[in-house]
Design a protein around this motif. Structure first.
Motif, PDB file in Angstrom:
ATOM      1  N   UNK A   1       1.055  -0.912  -0.148  1.00  0.00           N
ATOM      2  CA  UNK A   1       0.207  -0.538  -0.126  1.00  0.00           C
ATOM      3  C   UNK A   1       0.633   0.928  -0.041  1.00  0.00           C
ATOM      4  N   UNK A   2       0.319   1.865  -1.175  1.00  0.00           N
ATOM      5  CA  UNK A   2       1.273   3.300  -0.656  1.00  0.00           C
ATOM      6  C   UNK A   2       0.277   4.978  -0.245  1.00  0.00           C
ATOM      7  N   UNK A   3       0.751   5.574   0.219  1.00  0.00           N
ATOM      8  CA  UNK A   3       0.295   6.993   0.784  1.00  0.00           C
ATOM      9  C   UNK A   3       0.912   7.999   0.467  1.00  0.00           C
ATOM     10  N   UNK A   4      -0.048   9.221  -0.251  1.00  0.00           N
ATOM     11  CA  UNK A   4       1.263  10.861  -0.130  1.00  0.00           C
ATOM     12  C   UNK A   4       1.512  10.567   0.899  1.00  0.00           C
ATOM     13  N   UNK A   5       2.602  11.562   0.918  1.00  0.00           N
ATOM     14  CA  UNK A   5       3.379  12.221   2.660  1.00  0.00           C
ATOM     15  C   UNK A   5       2.538  13.575   2.727  1.00  0.00           C
ATOM     16  N   UNK A   6       2.111  13.790   4.281  1.00  0.00           N
ATOM     17  CA  UNK A   6       1.196  14.960   4.520  1.00  0.00           C
ATOM     18  C   UNK A   6       1.640  15.791   4.695  1.00  0.00           C
ATOM     19  N   UNK A   7       2.660  16.355   4.027  1.00  0.00           N
ATOM     20  CA  UNK A   7       3.700  17.376   4.875  1.00  0.00           C
ATOM     21  C   UNK A   7       2.938  18.907   4.492  1.00  0.00           C
ATOM     22  N   UNK A   8       2.842  20.202   4.345  1.00  0.00           N
ATOM     23  CA  UNK A   8       2.377  20.779   3.488  1.00  0.00           C
ATOM     24  C   UNK A   8       3.021  22.134   3.565  1.00  0.00           C
ATOM     25  N   UNK A   9       4.297  21.941   3.406  1.00  0.00           N
ATOM     26  CA  UNK A   9       5.024  23.342   3.204  1.00  0.00           C
ATOM     27  C   UNK A   9       5.712  23.032   2.156  1.00  0.00           C
ATOM     28  N   UNK A  10       5.648  24.141   1.464  1.00  0.00           N
ATOM     29  CA  UNK A  10       6.184  24.189  -0.368  1.00  0.00           C
ATOM     30  C   UNK A  10       7.370  24.397  -0.047  1.00  0.00           C
ATOM     31  N   UNK A  11       8.007  24.613   1.095  1.00  0.00           N
ATOM     32  CA  UNK A  11       9.295  24.733   1.380  1.00  0.00           C
ATOM     33  C   UNK A  11      10.503  23.774   1.175  1.00  0.00           C
ATOM     34  N   UNK A  12       9.488  22.452   1.544  1.00  0.00           N
ATOM     35  CA  UNK A  12       9.989  21.658   1.835  1.00  0.00           C
ATOM     36  C   UNK A  12      10.125  20.004   1.232  1.00  0.00           C
ATOM     37  N   UNK A  13       9.170  21.378   0.118  1.00  0.00           N
ATOM     38  CA  UNK A  13       8.173  19.517  -1.145  1.00  0.00           C
ATOM     39  C   UNK A  13       9.828  20.021  -2.178  1.00  0.00           C
ATOM     40  N   UNK A  14       9.198  18.725  -3.005  1.00  0.00           N
ATOM     41  CA  UNK A  14       9.661  18.626  -3.798  1.00  0.00           C
ATOM     42  C   UNK A  14       8.954  18.498  -5.237  1.00  0.00           C
ATOM     43  N   UNK A  15       9.220  18.662  -6.471  1.00  0.00           N
ATOM     44  CA  UNK A  15       8.147  18.806  -7.328  1.00  0.00           C
ATOM     45  C   UNK A  15       8.585  18.464  -8.471  1.00  0.00           C
ATOM     46  N   UNK A  16       8.012  18.076  -9.344  1.00  0.00           N
ATOM     47  CA  UNK A  16       7.551  17.577 -10.922  1.00  0.00           C
ATOM     48  C   UNK A  16       7.301  18.817 -11.943  1.00  0.00           C
ATOM     49  N   UNK A  17       7.358  18.248 -13.345  1.00  0.00           N
ATOM     50  CA  UNK A  17       7.079  18.760 -14.061  1.00  0.00           C
ATOM     51  C   UNK A  17       7.874  18.584 -15.124  1.00  0.00           C
ATOM     52  N   UNK A  18       7.104  19.135 -16.896  1.00  0.00           N
ATOM     53  CA  UNK A  18       7.582  18.576 -17.999  1.00  0.00           C
ATOM     54  C   UNK A  18       7.266  19.800 -18.563  1.00  0.00           C
ATOM     55  N   UNK A  19       8.032  19.745 -19.775  1.00  0.00           N
ATOM     56  CA  UNK A  19       7.695  20.435 -21.548  1.00  0.00           C
ATOM     57  C   UNK A  19       6.705  20.699 -22.367  1.00  0.00           C
ATOM     58  N   UNK A  20       6.001  20.015 -22.421  1.00  0.00           N
ATOM     59  CA  UNK A  20       5.354  18.980 -23.958  1.00  0.00           C
ATOM     60  C   UNK A  20       4.993  20.361 -24.465  1.00  0.00           C
ATOM     61  N   UNK A  21       4.853  21.360 -23.648  1.00  0.00           N
ATOM     62  CA  UNK A  21       4.450  22.857 -24.474  1.00  0.00           C
ATOM     63  C   UNK A  21       5.605  23.409 -25.421  1.00  0.00           C
ATOM     64  N   UNK A  22       6.481  23.151 -24.885  1.00  0.00           N
ATOM     65  CA  UNK A  22       7.682  23.850 -25.412  1.00  0.00           C
ATOM     66  C   UNK A  22       7.905  22.671 -26.790  1.00  0.00           C
ATOM     67  N   UNK A  23       7.763  21.656 -26.624  1.00  0.00           N
ATOM     68  CA  UNK A  23       7.603  20.546 -28.172  1.00  0.00           C
ATOM     69  C   UNK A  23       6.897  21.365 -28.665  1.00  0.00           C
ATOM     70  N   UNK A  24       5.591  21.330 -28.027  1.00  0.00           N
ATOM     71  CA  UNK A  24       4.395  21.812 -29.309  1.00  0.00           C
ATOM     72  C   UNK A  24       4.799  23.422 -30.169  1.00  0.00           C
ATOM     73  N   UNK A  25       5.810  23.965 -29.144  1.00  0.00           N
ATOM     74  CA  UNK A  25       6.201  25.025 -29.878  1.00  0.00           C
ATOM     75  C   UNK A  25       5.322  26.117 -29.351  1.00  0.00           C
ATOM     76  N   UNK A  26       4.820  26.677 -27.968  1.00  0.00           N
ATOM     77  CA  UNK A  26       4.374  27.210 -27.563  1.00  0.00           C
ATOM     78  C   UNK A  26       5.509  28.618 -27.391  1.00  0.00           C
ATOM     79  N   UNK A  27       5.624  29.311 -27.654  1.00  0.00           N
ATOM     80  CA  UNK A  27       6.766  30.604 -27.695  1.00  0.00           C
ATOM     81  C   UNK A  27       6.173  31.518 -26.451  1.00  0.00           C
ATOM     82  N   UNK A  28       4.645  31.114 -26.054  1.00  0.00           N
ATOM     83  CA  UNK A  28       4.274  32.349 -25.572  1.00  0.00           C
ATOM     84  C   UNK A  28       2.794  31.223 -24.286  1.00  0.00           C
ATOM     85  N   UNK A  29       2.878  31.743 -23.170  1.00  0.00           N
ATOM     86  CA  UNK A  29       1.779  31.358 -22.560  1.00  0.00           C
ATOM     87  C   UNK A  29       2.907  30.013 -22.148  1.00  0.00           C
ATOM     88  N   UNK A  30       3.877  29.303 -21.975  1.00  0.00           N
ATOM     89  CA  UNK A  30       4.867  28.462 -21.406  1.00  0.00           C
ATOM     90  C   UNK A  30       4.658  27.641 -20.490  1.00  0.00           C
TER      91      UNK A  30
END
Ligand code: IPD
Ligand code: CA
Ligand code: CA
Length: 269
Positions: A143-172
């Motif tokens: 079983x897995x569960x999200x961790x509950x810490x609510x401090x953004x400063x201690x958070x690790x995030x991830x993202x992606x840039x498919x918008x760049x591959x799609x050529x979004x020069x603005x609003x990316x």
């Protein structure tokens, strides 16, 4: 709940078999096995296509009346059936092609437009994520569960840039990346949206956002995350994802994350 479908063994086994098929093809790929989609930056390999065919055949054999929507083979005819399989045979094709670790096979079953079950298998890591509505979320059977810490400063995030591959020069995503990066412990770019979301689900990160995804990129991982106690909205806090972007978090940092996207509105079709 649809206990009669016995989804877990079918989905888990299919995701593993399909992922292993892709893995077995990885070192054999020749130049001619890679082609371009919309642009030369957007590639598809023979393994993406073979893996989706393998999944589709298995689904159609077992559930011949269900609908199917796959990245490589498209949508089946709309026969009005409430069940729809949503499949990305390889999420993270660029990583796969480059011999990197973060790519996976993603298979979801939605019913009446709502997530019912999802399996995400990362062959190079041998990690199988599974979630089913009302039944919890698991990684390799635990079983897995999200961790509950609510401090953004201690958070690790991830993202992606498919918008760049799609050529979004603005609003990316670049200005959001720069701004959010100033307020958290780190932002990762793993190259697979499904893996990004599963990492939030199992508490290896706290949140993920992206601007230009398709349903097959998140359909399975979203079930895993919701069952692990996480939260998914668009970048305005509503339900218009993926069109208005997607934000998937541990829940505790969700409101704080939303503050980075005030009145977000997609610029491009
Ligand atoms: C991609 C991955 C990547 C995300 C892209 C997706 P693909 O999927 O999920 O992380 O940034 O938007 O298209 O093309 O490798 O299946
Ligand atoms: Ca994808
Ligand atoms: Ca894909």
């Amino acid at each position: 709940m649809d206990d009669s479908l016995h989804l877990q063994p079918f989905l888990a086994q299919l995701a593993c078999q399909a992922g292993k098929l892709a893995l077995s093809m990885q070192s054999q790929l020749q130049e001619g096995d890679v082609s371009c989609k919309a642009t030369v930056r957007d590639i598809v390999t023979a393994a993406d296509q073979a893996t989706e065919r393998f999944i589709r055949q298995a689904v159609e054999k077992r559930f011949p009346h269900h609908r199917f929507y796959g990245e490589e083979t498209g949508r089946s005819q709309d026969n009005g059936n409430p069940y729809c399989w949503i499949v990305d045979p390889i999420d993270g094709t660029v990583s796969y092609y480059e011999g990197q670790l973060y790519w996976c096979t993603s298979i979801a079953l939605w019913k009446d437009g709502k997530p019912l079950a999802g399996a995400v298998y990362a062959p190079a890591l041998d990690e199988l994520y599974y979630g089913e509505a009302g039944k919890g979320a698991f990684c390799n059977g635990r079983p897995i569960h999200v961790r509950s810490h609510g401090s953004l400063e201690q958070s690790v995030l991830s993202t992606g840039f498919s918008c760049l591959r799609a050529g979004w020069t603005e609003g990316n995503n670049v200005p959001f990346f720069a701004q959010i990066g100033l307020h958290c412990r780190g932002v990762r770019r793993f190259g697979s949206a499904a893996m990004d979301i599963c990492y939030v689900a199992c508490g290896k990160s706290d949140g993920f956002w992206e601007l230009n995804l398709q349903p097959y990129d998140y359909a399975a991982a979203m079930v895993v995350l919701l069952e692990a106690g996480g939260q998914v909205t668009d970048l305005r806090g509503g339900g218009e994802y993926p069109r208005q972007g997607i934000l998937a978090t541990n829940g505790a940092i969700h409101q704080e994350m939303l503050r980075f996207f005030p009145n977000y509105s997609r610029l491009r079709d």
